[in-house]
Scaffold this motif. Sequence first.
Motif, mmCIF file in Angstrom:
data_model
loop_
_atom_site.group_PDB
_atom_site.id
_atom_site.type_symbol
_atom_site.label_atom_id
_atom_site.label_comp_id
_atom_site.label_asym_id
_atom_site.label_seq_id
_atom_site.Cartn_x
_atom_site.Cartn_y
_atom_site.Cartn_z
ATOM 1 N N GLY A 176 0.784 -1.217 0.000
ATOM 2 C CA GLY A 176 0.000 0.000 0.000
ATOM 3 C C GLY A 176 0.819 1.272 0.000
ATOM 4 O O GLY A 176 0.588 2.173 -0.823
ATOM 5 N N VAL A 177 1.793 1.410 0.913
ATOM 6 C CA VAL A 177 2.582 2.637 1.000
ATOM 7 C C VAL A 177 3.366 2.864 -0.285
ATOM 8 O O VAL A 177 3.402 3.975 -0.827
ATOM 9 N N SER A 178 3.985 1.806 -0.805
ATOM 10 C CA SER A 178 4.808 1.948 -2.009
ATOM 11 C C SER A 178 3.970 2.334 -3.224
ATOM 12 O O SER A 178 4.384 3.172 -4.035
ATOM 13 N N VAL A 179 2.803 1.726 -3.366
ATOM 14 C CA VAL A 179 1.943 2.047 -4.504
ATOM 15 C C VAL A 179 1.464 3.497 -4.409
ATOM 16 O O VAL A 179 1.459 4.236 -5.404
ATOM 17 N N PHE A 180 1.074 3.930 -3.207
ATOM 18 C CA PHE A 180 0.699 5.336 -3.042
ATOM 19 C C PHE A 180 1.877 6.256 -3.379
ATOM 20 O O PHE A 180 1.696 7.320 -3.978
ATOM 21 N N ALA A 181 3.086 5.864 -2.989
ATOM 22 C CA ALA A 181 4.252 6.701 -3.267
ATOM 23 C C ALA A 181 4.487 6.843 -4.765
ATOM 24 O O ALA A 181 4.906 7.908 -5.235
ATOM 25 N N VAL A 182 4.246 5.766 -5.531
ATOM 26 C CA VAL A 182 4.334 5.865 -6.991
ATOM 27 C C VAL A 182 3.327 6.903 -7.494
ATOM 28 O O VAL A 182 3.663 7.807 -8.276
ATOM 29 N N GLN A 183 2.083 6.787 -7.037
ATOM 30 C CA GLN A 183 1.034 7.691 -7.497
ATOM 31 C C GLN A 183 1.305 9.140 -7.078
ATOM 32 O O GLN A 183 1.179 10.070 -7.886
ATOM 33 N N PHE A 184 1.670 9.345 -5.813
ATOM 34 C CA PHE A 184 1.924 10.701 -5.326
ATOM 35 C C PHE A 184 3.176 11.290 -5.969
ATOM 36 O O PHE A 184 3.259 12.502 -6.192
ATOM 37 N N GLY A 185 4.166 10.434 -6.238
ATOM 38 C CA GLY A 185 5.374 10.910 -6.899
ATOM 39 C C GLY A 185 5.080 11.415 -8.301
ATOM 40 O O GLY A 185 5.518 12.508 -8.691
ATOM 41 N N LYS A 186 4.331 10.637 -9.076
ATOM 42 C CA LYS A 186 3.991 11.059 -10.440
ATOM 43 C C LYS A 186 3.083 12.287 -10.407
ATOM 44 O O LYS A 186 3.206 13.179 -11.247
ATOM 45 N N MET A 187 2.176 12.327 -9.438
ATOM 46 C CA MET A 187 1.291 13.482 -9.312
ATOM 47 C C MET A 187 2.090 14.752 -9.074
ATOM 48 O O MET A 187 1.704 15.838 -9.511
ATOM 49 N N GLY A 188 3.247 14.616 -8.400
ATOM 50 C CA GLY A 188 4.094 15.763 -8.123
ATOM 51 C C GLY A 188 5.149 16.025 -9.180
ATOM 52 O O GLY A 188 6.036 16.860 -8.968
ATOM 53 N N GLY A 189 5.084 15.323 -10.297
ATOM 54 C CA GLY A 189 6.011 15.572 -11.393
ATOM 55 C C GLY A 189 7.363 14.922 -11.244
ATOM 56 O O GLY A 189 8.342 15.367 -11.856
ATOM 57 N N VAL A 290 9.357 7.698 9.614
ATOM 58 C CA VAL A 290 8.013 8.212 9.331
ATOM 59 C C VAL A 290 6.986 7.380 10.077
ATOM 60 O O VAL A 290 6.963 6.157 9.961
ATOM 61 N N LEU A 291 6.140 8.051 10.848
ATOM 62 C CA LEU A 291 5.110 7.369 11.627
ATOM 63 C C LEU A 291 3.744 7.930 11.243
ATOM 64 O O LEU A 291 3.183 8.787 11.914
ATOM 65 N N VAL A 292 3.234 7.476 10.118
ATOM 66 C CA VAL A 292 1.956 7.915 9.530
ATOM 67 C C VAL A 292 1.994 9.436 9.374
ATOM 68 O O VAL A 292 2.836 9.945 8.631
ATOM 69 N N GLY A 293 1.125 10.187 10.065
ATOM 70 C CA GLY A 293 1.095 11.629 9.875
ATOM 71 C C GLY A 293 -0.090 12.254 10.580
ATOM 72 O O GLY A 293 -1.002 11.565 11.046
ATOM 73 N N SER A 294 -0.116 13.558 10.636
ATOM 74 C CA SER A 294 -1.129 14.299 11.378
ATOM 75 C C SER A 294 -2.432 14.440 10.596
ATOM 76 O O SER A 294 -2.499 14.155 9.399
ATOM 77 N N ARG A 295 -3.455 14.952 11.284
ATOM 78 C CA ARG A 295 -4.720 15.256 10.593
ATOM 79 C C ARG A 295 -4.497 16.315 9.521
ATOM 80 O O ARG A 295 -5.099 16.254 8.432
ATOM 81 N N GLN A 296 -3.634 17.272 9.812
ATOM 82 C CA GLN A 296 -3.338 18.310 8.826
ATOM 83 C C GLN A 296 -2.783 17.706 7.542
ATOM 84 O O GLN A 296 -3.234 18.054 6.440
ATOM 85 N N LEU A 297 -1.807 16.779 7.648
ATOM 86 C CA LEU A 297 -1.270 16.120 6.460
ATOM 87 C C LEU A 297 -2.340 15.296 5.766
ATOM 88 O O LEU A 297 -2.398 15.242 4.530
ATOM 89 N N HIS A 298 -3.188 14.629 6.542
ATOM 90 C CA HIS A 298 -4.269 13.821 5.978
ATOM 91 C C HIS A 298 -5.195 14.698 5.135
ATOM 92 O O HIS A 298 -5.558 14.339 4.001
ATOM 93 N N GLU A 299 -5.550 15.856 5.656
ATOM 94 C CA GLU A 299 -6.458 16.739 4.926
ATOM 95 C C GLU A 299 -5.784 17.331 3.690
ATOM 96 O O GLU A 299 -6.430 17.468 2.631
ATOM 97 N N GLU A 300 -4.505 17.668 3.801
ATOM 98 C CA GLU A 300 -3.781 18.172 2.630
ATOM 99 C C GLU A 300 -3.711 17.107 1.539
ATOM 100 O O GLU A 300 -3.880 17.409 0.350
ATOM 101 N N MET A 301 -3.468 15.873 1.935
ATOM 102 C CA MET A 301 -3.439 14.767 0.978
ATOM 103 C C MET A 301 -4.793 14.596 0.304
ATOM 104 O O MET A 301 -4.880 14.439 -0.927
ATOM 105 N N ASN A 302 -5.872 14.644 1.086
ATOM 106 C CA ASN A 302 -7.209 14.461 0.521
ATOM 107 C C ASN A 302 -7.535 15.527 -0.518
ATOM 108 O O ASN A 302 -8.158 15.245 -1.552
ATOM 109 N N VAL A 303 -7.123 16.757 -0.259
ATOM 110 C CA VAL A 303 -7.345 17.837 -1.237
ATOM 111 C C VAL A 303 -6.604 17.532 -2.533
ATOM 112 O O VAL A 303 -7.152 17.664 -3.633
ATOM 113 N N ALA A 304 -5.341 17.120 -2.414
ATOM 114 C CA ALA A 304 -4.550 16.817 -3.615
ATOM 115 C C ALA A 304 -5.154 15.652 -4.383
ATOM 116 O O ALA A 304 -5.193 15.655 -5.620
#
Length: 345
Positions: A176-189, A290-304
């Motif tokens: 899961g983490v690695s697949v998301f990292a592929v997607q988020f990496g490409k999303m960020g150029g 890295v230990l997951v992340g805060s609600r703030q990061l969660h919400e920023e991710m959801n917007v993206a």
Amino acid sequence: MPDMMKQWVVQGTDGAESLHLREVPIPVPGDYEVLVKFHAASLNYRDIMISTGTYVWTAQDGIVPGSDAAGTVQIAGPKVTRFSAGARVSPIFHLTHLYGRFQEHDFASSLGAKHDGVFQEYAVFNEQSCVEIPSHLSFREAATLPCAGVTAWNALYGGPRALKPGETVLTQGSGGVSVFAVQFGKMGGAEVISTTSGSEKAEKLKGLGADNVINYTEDERWGETAKTLSRKGRGADFIIEIGGASTMVQSTQAVAIDGQIAVIGRRAGKGFSDGGDGTHSTSVSTIRRVLVGSRQLHEEMNVAIEVNGLRPVVDERVFGLGELREALRYFETGRHFGKVVVDFE
């Protein structure tokens, strides 16, 4: 609404056999709380460790397992202002980690270990501990985000520096983490290089945008190969380190000068003593726990995710709530691609 609900608990350390299904009363929310009806939940490797007694932190016997779920607010307490009945939400992984650096006291609020988790039909949360899920996602897709999604997002965008377009990301495996990292990496150029163990998974990773995929079973020096494949051979600016002792040497071979190795989870974290979200430096790179992340990061991710129309990758196998034992056994085999999700309806 019914008076009773189904709920899984962990009793013992025999893996899937430690999971027991029972019926309990549906809880009642307080003034600042919401009652959430779950529609889907996903598994993480920590669920295996909790069920086998090998989790790095102590988990309570009789705990409701699971940390990742999506559902609907059924009842909002009279003083709740963030949500109303009908809102589509997920609880955050550490219920008290709302923003900033992780603090020691946040450990006590971890879902599925210290605080009853999500493999139950209903649960009560303080309104501050929930986030609205992206509007275009199904409950199955949204249920993959709170742990794996936020962890990958934090690794790339929540550290001392954030990923920039044109930089290189190296991911390990197809969980899961690695697949998301592929997607988020490409999303960020970013340029994305991935490792995996088979041709079928390699093709799926390329389909998600990976520019190069290395079969680590055929290339023991895949770290050097990854560095060679990176733009101008300078190495990876961000590495999603999953394997721990078995892969760290190759990660240090692949990392660029001033690059960042994000150490993920227990397997990768073994031997690292940083608490929470600490960082420490080597001669040419930074190793960051890295230990997951805060609600703030969660919400920023959801917007993206919403703005970019990104869809999480859900494994093709489908399990019902009553099949949690079977889902955990399947997840443990490692045959899945992306996230293993359990449907509640």
